[in-house]
Design a protein around this motif. Structure first.
Motif, PDB file in Angstrom:
ATOM      1  N   MET A  40       0.799  -1.100  -0.104  1.00 29.01           N
ATOM      2  CA  MET A  40      -0.148   0.401  -0.339  1.00 29.01           C
ATOM      3  C   MET A  40       0.838   1.212  -0.113  1.00 29.01           C
ATOM      4  O   MET A  40       2.126   0.909   1.395  1.00 29.01           O
ATOM      5  CB  MET A  40      -0.613   0.050   1.453  1.00 29.01           C
ATOM      6  CG  MET A  40      -2.006   1.119   1.277  1.00 29.01           C
ATOM      7  SD  MET A  40      -3.538   0.906   1.987  1.00 29.01           S
ATOM      8  CE  MET A  40      -2.653   0.767   3.826  1.00 29.01           C
ATOM      9  N   ILE A  76       1.401   4.930   1.480  1.00 32.45           N
ATOM     10  CA  ILE A  76       0.520   5.758   2.468  1.00 32.45           C
ATOM     11  C   ILE A  76       1.952   6.312   2.299  1.00 32.45           C
ATOM     12  O   ILE A  76       2.663   6.968   1.959  1.00 32.45           O
ATOM     13  CB  ILE A  76       1.384   4.580   3.550  1.00 32.45           C
ATOM     14  CG1 ILE A  76       0.797   3.500   3.528  1.00 32.45           C
ATOM     15  CG2 ILE A  76       0.667   5.723   4.462  1.00 32.45           C
ATOM     16  CD1 ILE A  76       0.661   2.914   4.919  1.00 32.45           C
ATOM     17  N   PHE A 132       5.661   0.871   9.490  1.00 37.30           N
ATOM     18  CA  PHE A 132       4.358   1.000   8.453  1.00 37.30           C
ATOM     19  C   PHE A 132       5.772   0.118   6.598  1.00 37.30           C
ATOM     20  O   PHE A 132       5.075  -0.461   6.241  1.00 37.30           O
ATOM     21  CB  PHE A 132       4.003   2.386   7.492  1.00 37.30           C
ATOM     22  CG  PHE A 132       2.812   3.323   8.246  1.00 37.30           C
ATOM     23  CD1 PHE A 132       1.603   1.627   8.285  1.00 37.30           C
ATOM     24  CD2 PHE A 132       2.830   4.004   8.787  1.00 37.30           C
ATOM     25  CE1 PHE A 132       0.617   2.522   8.637  1.00 37.30           C
ATOM     26  CE2 PHE A 132       1.854   4.779   9.114  1.00 37.30           C
ATOM     27  CZ  PHE A 132       0.730   3.960   9.004  1.00 37.30           C
ATOM     28  N   ALA A 191       5.589  -3.470   7.337  1.00 36.46           N
ATOM     29  CA  ALA A 191       4.920  -3.863   7.230  1.00 36.46           C
ATOM     30  C   ALA A 191       4.773  -4.025   5.262  1.00 36.46           C
ATOM     31  O   ALA A 191       4.008  -4.828   5.007  1.00 36.46           O
ATOM     32  CB  ALA A 191       3.209  -3.677   7.845  1.00 36.46           C
ATOM     33  N   HIS A 232       4.932  -1.587   2.806  1.00 39.88           N
ATOM     34  CA  HIS A 232       4.568  -0.791   2.567  1.00 39.88           C
ATOM     35  C   HIS A 232       5.143   0.459   2.363  1.00 39.88           C
ATOM     36  O   HIS A 232       6.300   0.551   3.158  1.00 39.88           O
ATOM     37  CB  HIS A 232       3.278   0.385   3.417  1.00 39.88           C
ATOM     38  CG  HIS A 232       2.197  -0.562   3.882  1.00 39.88           C
ATOM     39  ND1 HIS A 232       1.123  -0.897   4.019  1.00 39.88           N
ATOM     40  CD2 HIS A 232       1.356  -1.527   5.632  1.00 39.88           C
ATOM     41  CE1 HIS A 232       0.436  -1.818   4.062  1.00 39.88           C
ATOM     42  NE2 HIS A 232       0.858  -2.263   5.468  1.00 39.88           N
ATOM     43  N   LEU A 256      -3.698   6.010   1.277  1.00 48.19           N
ATOM     44  CA  LEU A 256      -4.202   6.181   3.043  1.00 48.19           C
ATOM     45  C   LEU A 256      -3.301   7.125   3.354  1.00 48.19           C
ATOM     46  O   LEU A 256      -1.458   7.238   2.817  1.00 48.19           O
ATOM     47  CB  LEU A 256      -4.140   4.718   3.675  1.00 48.19           C
ATOM     48  CG  LEU A 256      -3.524   5.382   5.904  1.00 48.19           C
ATOM     49  CD1 LEU A 256      -5.235   5.261   5.406  1.00 48.19           C
ATOM     50  CD2 LEU A 256      -3.305   3.861   6.028  1.00 48.19           C
ATOM     51  N   PHE A 262      -0.752   2.975  14.841  1.00 49.73           N
ATOM     52  CA  PHE A 262      -0.747   2.054  13.235  1.00 49.73           C
ATOM     53  C   PHE A 262      -1.901   1.171  12.914  1.00 49.73           C
ATOM     54  O   PHE A 262      -2.042   0.811  11.816  1.00 49.73           O
ATOM     55  CB  PHE A 262       0.742   1.506  13.037  1.00 49.73           C
ATOM     56  CG  PHE A 262       0.620  -0.265  12.227  1.00 49.73           C
ATOM     57  CD1 PHE A 262       1.535   0.111  11.668  1.00 49.73           C
ATOM     58  CD2 PHE A 262       0.905  -1.276  12.298  1.00 49.73           C
ATOM     59  CE1 PHE A 262       2.063  -0.752  10.407  1.00 49.73           C
ATOM     60  CE2 PHE A 262       0.914  -2.825  11.912  1.00 49.73           C
ATOM     61  CZ  PHE A 262       1.487  -1.912  10.197  1.00 49.73           C
ATOM     62  N   LEU A 294      -4.498   1.887   9.776  1.00 48.77           N
ATOM     63  CA  LEU A 294      -4.723  -0.167   8.808  1.00 48.77           C
ATOM     64  C   LEU A 294      -6.515   0.218   8.665  1.00 48.77           C
ATOM     65  O   LEU A 294      -6.240  -0.848   7.695  1.00 48.77           O
ATOM     66  CB  LEU A 294      -3.534  -0.987   9.135  1.00 48.77           C
ATOM     67  CG  LEU A 294      -2.095  -0.128   8.603  1.00 48.77           C
ATOM     68  CD1 LEU A 294      -1.473  -1.986   9.165  1.00 48.77           C
ATOM     69  CD2 LEU A 294      -2.065   0.166   7.006  1.00 48.77           C
ATOM     70  N   ALA A 354      -8.049   2.122   6.659  1.00 47.73           N
ATOM     71  CA  ALA A 354      -7.965   1.942   5.302  1.00 47.73           C
ATOM     72  C   ALA A 354      -8.196   0.948   4.989  1.00 47.73           C
ATOM     73  O   ALA A 354      -7.645   0.300   3.611  1.00 47.73           O
ATOM     74  CB  ALA A 354      -6.329   2.371   5.231  1.00 47.73           C
ATOM     75  N   ALA A 355      -9.312   0.441   5.140  1.00 48.12           N
ATOM     76  CA  ALA A 355      -9.782  -1.719   4.952  1.00 48.12           C
ATOM     77  C   ALA A 355     -11.160  -1.364   4.262  1.00 48.12           C
ATOM     78  O   ALA A 355     -11.859  -2.246   4.073  1.00 48.12           O
ATOM     79  CB  ALA A 355      -9.785  -2.202   5.788  1.00 48.12           C
TER      80      ALA A 355
END
Length: 414
Positions: A1, A3, A23, A26, A28, A77, A166, A170, A173-174
């Motif tokens: 993603m 961000i 982020f 993970a 992103h 996001l 965090f 997230l 933003a799903a």
């Protein structure tokens, strides 16, 4: 993603370095867009080193890529942490005075704000109006944490921990997961917490409700893809990120908020612990002990039955929530059991489902676990609904599953 991490000019900016790391670890891709004032707390070199991307505060850098447009368009996001009072005000007003506010105006995806400021700034009517405006446009504004602030003072306004931001960002933003939820496209209004009925300027009548169950229901509804409005009285837990907050204090304020929300609500879940009575008169000054030792006499008057009114208004108007869910916190006695009292309440209220639990010392209020039975007017006579026990988050998912099942089945006409 992809961000965009916006960083406001507050001392809490240093926490955003840890958020950035969460982020990126993970998986992103993160583009940091700080405000100019924030670079006095954390320099551009730090953001470039941690993100692996060039960082700027100006719309006049990378002009060949039309940077101030591209960032907002490409972001899956946008997270702003810390979001200062000034930054919230500029975002609410739609100003475009730097690269970050330009990016916010160009956003096509979810926008998430994590505020941080002194308590007086957070509580100021101007800030609260700005937060309400941003939420009304679909942005998620996280409630700040309470704790030690800059200097010796403490209170609400502290930036939540990076791990909390965090997870909440997230979750907000799903849209892919949410679109598959059983309540996608539905609006769910949840009442939560305990109302407080003022006696005088410093005292009130209240109850032991923490708001945990209502907050858990709101969070479960968000996970099922619903748009969620949380009408919150006194709560001891944070408002779930992504929920639209309507803050109330008294039963009458909650009643007005429920009536106002009903017209655009598909599912109404009345989980708040509403005071049955309120003082007949509000003392203008603090009630004091009398020198003659006489005890004060406080006359109570009945509060309206908000749940029954919601059901009645739906019938009278021929519109409103497709499903109305009540909660009953009961205690048994020598006359009737908890279940018998619950069935009578279901019949009196006329709601579509009633979530019944037994209350008492060390039961339900303020606890992390509970046991409920869900009653329906469609239950066969003599049947006893299965008791379901678990954490309040587990119970909330059970309630939402039952709600979704009811919506999938033909509902009786109201």
């Amino acid at each position: 993603m992809r961000i965009v991490l916006g960083v406001g000019g507050g001392i809490a900016a240093y926490k955003s370095a840890s958020l950035l790391r969460l982020f990126t670890e993970a998986g992103h891709t993160v583009q940091v867009v700080p405000t100019e004032s924030s670079t006095r707390f954390v320099g551009i070199a730090t953001w470039e080193a941690l993100s692996g991307h060039p960082v700027s505060t100006s719309v006049f850098d990378a002009v060949d890529t039309v940077n101030h447009v591209r960032l907002g368009h490409e972001a899956d996001l946008i997270v702003v942490a810390p979001a200062t009072a000034d930054l919230l005000a500029r975002a609410a007003a739609g100003l475009a005075s730097d690269l970050l506010t330009n990016t916010l105006l160009m956003a096509r995806g979810p926008v998430f704000f994590a505020p941080a400021m002194h308590t007086e700034m957070w509580n100021h009517p101007a800030t609260q109006a700005n937060v309400a405006a941003l939420r009304s446009r679909g942005a998620v504004v996280m409630e700040p944490a309470s704790g030690r602030l800059t200097g010796k003072d403490s209170g609400p306004g502290r930036l939540p921990e990076p791990s909390e931001i965090f997870a909440a960002a997230l979750a907000a933003a799903a849209p892919v997961g949410a679109a598959a939820g059983r309540l996608a496209g539905k609006t769910v209004t949840v009442t939560a917490g305990g109302t407080r009925e003022p006696l005088d300027p410093v005292r009130f009548l209240g109850n032991r409700s923490s708001g945990k169950q209502g907050a858990a229901v709101a969070e479960a509804a968000l996970a099922e893809g619903a748009r969620v409005r949380l009408i919150a009285a006194h709560m001891e837990v944070p408002v779930p990120a992504g929920a639209e907050l309507v803050q109330v204090e008294t039963a009458l304020e909650l009643r007005d908020a429920v009536h106002q929300a009903a017209a655009e609500t598909d599912i109404l879940v009345m989980a708040a612990a509403v005071a049955d009575f309120r003082p007949g008169e509000l003392a203008e000054n603090k009630i004091k002990k009398r020198d003659d030792g006489a005890d004060p006499v406080i006359t109570l008057v009945r509060n309206p039955d908000i749940l029954a009114e919601a059901v009645q208004r739906r019938a009278e108007l021929g519109s409103g929530p497709a499903l109305i869910v009540g909660f009953a916190a009961e205690t048994g006695d020598g006359t009737s059991s908890v279940l018998e009292y619950g069935r009578r309440k279901l019949e009196r209220k006329g709601c579509d489902l009633l979530v019944l639990n037994q209350v008492g010392r060390s039961l339900v209020f303020g606890q992390d676990t509970t046991e409920v039975r869900i009653l329906s007017p469609q239950d066969a006579p003599g049947t006893e609904p299965i008791a379901v026990a678990g954490t309040k988050a587990e119970i909330a998912r059970h309630i939402l599953d039952r709600i979704a099942d009811e919506l999938d089945a033909p509902l009786p006409s109201h």
